[in-house]
Design an enzyme around this catalytic site. Structure first.
Site, PDB file in Angstrom:
ATOM      1  N   ARG A 110      51.043  43.117  30.553  1.00  0.00           N
ATOM      2  CA  ARG A 110      51.540  44.339  29.932  1.00  0.00           C
ATOM      3  C   ARG A 110      52.670  44.012  28.983  1.00  0.00           C
ATOM      4  O   ARG A 110      53.396  43.035  29.179  1.00  0.00           O
ATOM      5  CB  ARG A 110      51.987  45.397  30.951  1.00  0.00           C
ATOM      6  CG  ARG A 110      53.228  45.070  31.776  1.00  0.00           C
ATOM      7  CD  ARG A 110      54.531  45.381  31.092  1.00  0.00           C
ATOM      8  NE  ARG A 110      55.648  45.285  32.024  1.00  0.00           N
ATOM      9  CZ  ARG A 110      56.899  44.984  31.693  1.00  0.00           C
ATOM     10  NH1 ARG A 110      57.198  44.643  30.456  1.00  0.00           N
ATOM     11  NH2 ARG A 110      57.849  44.994  32.595  1.00  0.00           N
ATOM     12  N   GLU A 209      59.277  54.146  31.799  1.00  0.00           N
ATOM     13  CA  GLU A 209      60.555  53.483  31.499  1.00  0.00           C
ATOM     14  C   GLU A 209      60.680  53.219  30.000  1.00  0.00           C
ATOM     15  O   GLU A 209      61.777  53.297  29.429  1.00  0.00           O
ATOM     16  CB  GLU A 209      60.653  52.165  32.264  1.00  0.00           C
ATOM     17  CG  GLU A 209      61.924  51.413  31.965  1.00  0.00           C
ATOM     18  CD  GLU A 209      62.081  50.165  32.833  1.00  0.00           C
ATOM     19  OE1 GLU A 209      61.463  50.099  33.907  1.00  0.00           O
ATOM     20  OE2 GLU A 209      62.827  49.270  32.403  1.00  0.00           O
ATOM     21  N   ARG A 213      53.771  51.515  27.701  1.00  0.00           N
ATOM     22  CA  ARG A 213      53.465  50.269  28.418  1.00  0.00           C
ATOM     23  C   ARG A 213      51.983  50.036  28.175  1.00  0.00           C
ATOM     24  O   ARG A 213      51.161  50.855  28.605  1.00  0.00           O
ATOM     25  CB  ARG A 213      53.770  50.397  29.906  1.00  0.00           C
ATOM     26  CG  ARG A 213      55.266  50.442  30.247  1.00  0.00           C
ATOM     27  CD  ARG A 213      55.939  49.120  30.030  1.00  0.00           C
ATOM     28  NE  ARG A 213      57.387  49.110  30.212  1.00  0.00           N
ATOM     29  CZ  ARG A 213      58.011  48.822  31.353  1.00  0.00           C
ATOM     30  NH1 ARG A 213      57.303  48.598  32.435  1.00  0.00           N
ATOM     31  NH2 ARG A 213      59.333  48.787  31.412  1.00  0.00           N
ATOM     32  N   CYS A 255      65.457  48.641  29.138  1.00  0.00           N
ATOM     33  CA  CYS A 255      66.108  47.654  30.013  1.00  0.00           C
ATOM     34  C   CYS A 255      66.172  46.305  29.271  1.00  0.00           C
ATOM     35  O   CYS A 255      65.152  45.834  28.760  1.00  0.00           O
ATOM     36  CB  CYS A 255      65.348  47.487  31.312  1.00  0.00           C
ATOM     37  SG  CYS A 255      66.074  46.242  32.400  1.00  0.00           S
ATOM     38  N   THR A 257      66.038  43.432  30.346  1.00  0.00           N
ATOM     39  CA  THR A 257      65.151  42.400  30.907  1.00  0.00           C
ATOM     40  C   THR A 257      63.793  42.395  30.218  1.00  0.00           C
ATOM     41  O   THR A 257      63.034  41.445  30.361  1.00  0.00           O
ATOM     42  CB  THR A 257      64.910  42.624  32.414  1.00  0.00           C
ATOM     43  OG1 THR A 257      64.235  43.897  32.577  1.00  0.00           O
ATOM     44  CG2 THR A 257      66.203  42.599  33.192  1.00  0.00           C
ATOM     45  N   ARG A 264      55.094  41.219  30.579  1.00  0.00           N
ATOM     46  CA  ARG A 264      55.029  40.707  31.934  1.00  0.00           C
ATOM     47  C   ARG A 264      53.574  40.379  32.219  1.00  0.00           C
ATOM     48  O   ARG A 264      52.725  41.276  32.242  1.00  0.00           O
ATOM     49  CB  ARG A 264      55.553  41.723  32.955  1.00  0.00           C
ATOM     50  CG  ARG A 264      55.702  41.128  34.339  1.00  0.00           C
ATOM     51  CD  ARG A 264      56.507  42.040  35.248  1.00  0.00           C
ATOM     52  NE  ARG A 264      55.673  42.986  35.955  1.00  0.00           N
ATOM     53  CZ  ARG A 264      55.057  42.728  37.106  1.00  0.00           C
ATOM     54  NH1 ARG A 264      55.152  41.535  37.654  1.00  0.00           N
ATOM     55  NH2 ARG A 264      54.333  43.653  37.706  1.00  0.00           N
ATOM     56  N   ARG A 291      56.954  39.562  43.009  1.00  0.00           N
ATOM     57  CA  ARG A 291      57.133  40.953  43.414  1.00  0.00           C
ATOM     58  C   ARG A 291      56.123  41.253  44.531  1.00  0.00           C
ATOM     59  O   ARG A 291      55.202  40.462  44.790  1.00  0.00           O
ATOM     60  CB  ARG A 291      56.907  41.918  42.231  1.00  0.00           C
ATOM     61  CG  ARG A 291      57.908  41.731  41.091  1.00  0.00           C
ATOM     62  CD  ARG A 291      57.739  42.755  39.972  1.00  0.00           C
ATOM     63  NE  ARG A 291      58.740  42.535  38.902  1.00  0.00           N
ATOM     64  CZ  ARG A 291      58.888  43.323  37.842  1.00  0.00           C
ATOM     65  NH1 ARG A 291      58.131  44.423  37.687  1.00  0.00           N
ATOM     66  NH2 ARG A 291      59.798  43.044  36.920  1.00  0.00           N
ATOM     67  N   GLU A 296      57.457  46.162  41.389  1.00  0.00           N
ATOM     68  CA  GLU A 296      58.897  46.075  41.593  1.00  0.00           C
ATOM     69  C   GLU A 296      59.349  46.903  42.804  1.00  0.00           C
ATOM     70  O   GLU A 296      58.817  48.002  43.032  1.00  0.00           O
ATOM     71  CB  GLU A 296      59.584  46.626  40.336  1.00  0.00           C
ATOM     72  CG  GLU A 296      61.046  46.313  40.253  1.00  0.00           C
ATOM     73  CD  GLU A 296      61.595  46.591  38.877  1.00  0.00           C
ATOM     74  OE1 GLU A 296      61.172  47.564  38.231  1.00  0.00           O
ATOM     75  OE2 GLU A 296      62.438  45.822  38.430  1.00  0.00           O
TER      76      GLU A 296
HETATM   77  P1  ADP Z   1      55.706  46.667  35.350  1.00  0.00           P
HETATM   78  O1  ADP Z   1      54.553  45.777  35.501  1.00  0.00           O
HETATM   79  O2  ADP Z   1      55.445  47.746  34.363  1.00  0.00           O
HETATM   80  O3  ADP Z   1      56.969  45.907  35.105  1.00  0.00           O
HETATM   81  P2  ADP Z   1      55.640  47.165  38.244  1.00  0.00           P
HETATM   82  O4  ADP Z   1      56.173  45.869  38.717  1.00  0.00           O
HETATM   83  O5  ADP Z   1      56.086  48.393  38.965  1.00  0.00           O
HETATM   84  O6  ADP Z   1      55.947  47.493  36.727  1.00  0.00           O
HETATM   85  O7  ADP Z   1      54.010  47.084  38.326  1.00  0.00           O
HETATM   86  C1  ADP Z   1      53.297  48.207  37.862  1.00  0.00           C
HETATM   87  C2  ADP Z   1      51.968  48.309  38.573  1.00  0.00           C
HETATM   88  O8  ADP Z   1      51.148  47.205  38.163  1.00  0.00           O
HETATM   89  C3  ADP Z   1      52.082  48.212  40.106  1.00  0.00           C
HETATM   90  O9  ADP Z   1      51.160  49.118  40.679  1.00  0.00           O
HETATM   91  C4  ADP Z   1      51.617  46.824  40.395  1.00  0.00           C
HETATM   92  O10 ADP Z   1      51.011  46.715  41.672  1.00  0.00           O
HETATM   93  C5  ADP Z   1      50.573  46.627  39.315  1.00  0.00           C
HETATM   94  N1  ADP Z   1      50.279  45.217  39.036  1.00  0.00           N
HETATM   95  C6  ADP Z   1      51.138  44.272  38.613  1.00  0.00           C
HETATM   96  N2  ADP Z   1      50.492  43.093  38.472  1.00  0.00           N
HETATM   97  C7  ADP Z   1      49.184  43.312  38.792  1.00  0.00           C
HETATM   98  C8  ADP Z   1      48.019  42.509  38.852  1.00  0.00           C
HETATM   99  N3  ADP Z   1      48.040  41.209  38.512  1.00  0.00           N
HETATM  100  N4  ADP Z   1      46.848  43.087  39.249  1.00  0.00           N
HETATM  101  C9  ADP Z   1      46.811  44.392  39.584  1.00  0.00           C
HETATM  102  N5  ADP Z   1      47.883  45.229  39.551  1.00  0.00           N
HETATM  103  C10 ADP Z   1      49.047  44.677  39.164  1.00  0.00           C
HETATM  104  N1  DAR Z   2      66.234  47.915  39.286  1.00  0.00           N
HETATM  105  C1  DAR Z   2      66.990  47.790  38.036  1.00  0.00           C
HETATM  106  C2  DAR Z   2      66.105  47.284  36.874  1.00  0.00           C
HETATM  107  C3  DAR Z   2      65.870  45.826  36.814  1.00  0.00           C
HETATM  108  C4  DAR Z   2      64.756  45.364  35.906  1.00  0.00           C
HETATM  109  N2  DAR Z   2      63.512  46.174  36.152  1.00  0.00           N
HETATM  110  C5  DAR Z   2      63.130  47.143  35.291  1.00  0.00           C
HETATM  111  N3  DAR Z   2      63.705  47.295  34.140  1.00  0.00           N
HETATM  112  N4  DAR Z   2      62.076  47.906  35.678  1.00  0.00           N
HETATM  113  C6  DAR Z   2      68.141  46.848  38.329  1.00  0.00           C
HETATM  114  O1  DAR Z   2      69.084  46.796  37.544  1.00  0.00           O
HETATM  115  O2  DAR Z   2      68.044  46.198  39.356  1.00  0.00           O
END
Ligand code: ADP
Ligand code: DAR
Length: 336
Positions: A110, A209, A213, A255, A257, A264, A291, A296
């Site tokens: 993403r 966010e 995305r 953010c 990050t 990601r 994660r 997250e």
């Molecule tokens: P972001 O990826 O936007 O930083 P999250 O860590 O919350 O935010 O992940 C968003 C969604 O994507 C969550 O439901 C997570 O389980 C899913 N996800 C992340 N990586 C994978 C993957 N490799 N396969 C399937 N779902 C995934």
């Molecule tokens: N939980 C916030 C965000 C950290 C990075 N993750 C994002 N942007 N979704 C923190 O400051 O820990």
């Protein structure tokens, strides 16, 4: 509820010194973003790992004495750095690390994007957020072939559908306390939604966010196919939309990050025979973060971990995916 920063102080706590506060406390961007807005989430939640969210592009310049050290610490990217991108699939050498599907459940790549000439999420008015939604949905509606799909506004989605999409990793979770404190959930669920194609291998989240995305995902470990689909989609969207980006920081996000590539790249990998600490150690050695199964602030379920690149700025998209590929190979070598 997991603590993203067990025992540690946030980068905000480390870098918001009295001198920095005095120097920045009375400043305001042309969209009305003040220092207190940028630090609101980290002040409300000291357990944050980072603790700041930018309200607009100008925030990254006006509040640089606070944000630059945080960016340097997270990405290893100094104030004189210049971000470069490489989204050419021909440059990616990341053959499938698990062709038999013994470990890798799925791959997801993403990127975050925000429209130029608007504030970022924390400073959007309701009206601006609706204009962003309408602009993005109009661009998505003109996509063709395997990128064509349908937009589903969140306010029209029933609870069961929402829960099913979240459980299946397609839709964003709601009520994140850090986003709430940053003002990113303001007017929820107004002007939020999800676009996806027929088989949910191409999806776009609207006004979570970040304003977009953009997601490519599928079962298995074909990193090259997932990357190629994303690169193709980004090429089509760049012809229809103008994204916020800067010479120095690449694509701009709320953010810090997520700056730069805003990418990601992750795999869901099932590793029943490896202790979590060992998984985190091997991932860390390859510049990757771990994660839980639902992303997250979640824990692993059924030994399924979300392993992804940590750095997004000062690294190209191709380099980020190569980093993931190398780390996954190291994990599978240890697991077999
Ligand atoms: P972001 O990826 O936007 O930083 P999250 O860590 O919350 O935010 O992940 C968003 C969604 O994507 C969550 O439901 C997570 O389980 C899913 N996800 C992340 N990586 C994978 C993957 N490799 N396969 C399937 N779902 C995934
Ligand atoms: N939980 C916030 C965000 C950290 C990075 N993750 C994002 N942007 N979704 C923190 O400051 O820990």
């Amino acid at each position: 509820m997991t603590n993203p920063n067990p025992g540690g102080a946030s980068l905000l706590a480390k870098h918001l010194t009295p001198a920095v506060w005095e120097a920045l406390k009375d400043k305001e961007t042309r969209y009305g973003v003040r220092l207190i807005d940028v630090v609101a989430s980290g002040l409300a939640h000291p357990e944050s790992s980072i603790g700041v969210y930018a309200g607009d592009e100008e925030s990254y310049e006006l509040f640089a004495p606070l944000l630059d050290p945080i960016i340097a610490k997270y990405h290893g990217f100094g104030p004189d750095g210049r971000h470069t991108s490489d989204l050419d699939p021909a440059h990616l050498d990341a053959p499938n690390p698990d062709p038999e599907g013994r470990y890798v459940v799925s791959t997801r790549i993403r990127v975050a994007r925000n429209l130029c000439c608007f504030p970022l999420g924390p400073a959007l008015t309701r009206r601006e957020r609706r204009i962003v939604e309408a602009t993005v949905v109009r661009a998505l509606a003109s996509l063709e072939g395997d990128l064509s799909g349908r937009y589903y506004p969140l306010y029209e989605m029933d609870h069961a559908t929402k829960e099913r999409l979240i459980a299946n990793h397609f839709l964003f979770k709601e009520g994140d306390r850090f986003l709430e404190a940053a003002g990113l959930n303001r007017d929820w669920p107004d002007a939020r939604g999800i676009f996806h194609n027929e088989n949910k291998t191409f999806l776009v989240w609207v006004n979570e966010e970040d304003q977009l995305r953009i997601i490519s995902m599928q079962p298995g470990a074909d990193l090259e196919e997932v990357f190629a689909r994303l690169a193709r989609a980004l090429g089509e969207l760049e012809r229809r939309l103008t994204f916020a980006r800067s010479e120095r920081l690449g694509y701009l996000t709320s953010c810090p990050t997520n700056l730069g590539t805003a990418m990601r790249a992750s795999v869901h990998v099932r590793l029943p025979r490896l202790p979590e600490e060992k998984i985190k150690a091997i991932a860390g050695d390859h510049g990757l973060q771990v994660r839980g199964t639902h992303g997250e602030h979640s824990d692993a379920e059924g030994d399924v971990y979300d392993v992804s690149n940590k750095r997004r700025l000062g690294i190209t998209e191709v380099e980020a995916v190569r980093q993931l590929s190398a780390g996954v190979r190291a994990l599978l070598a240890e697991a077999s």
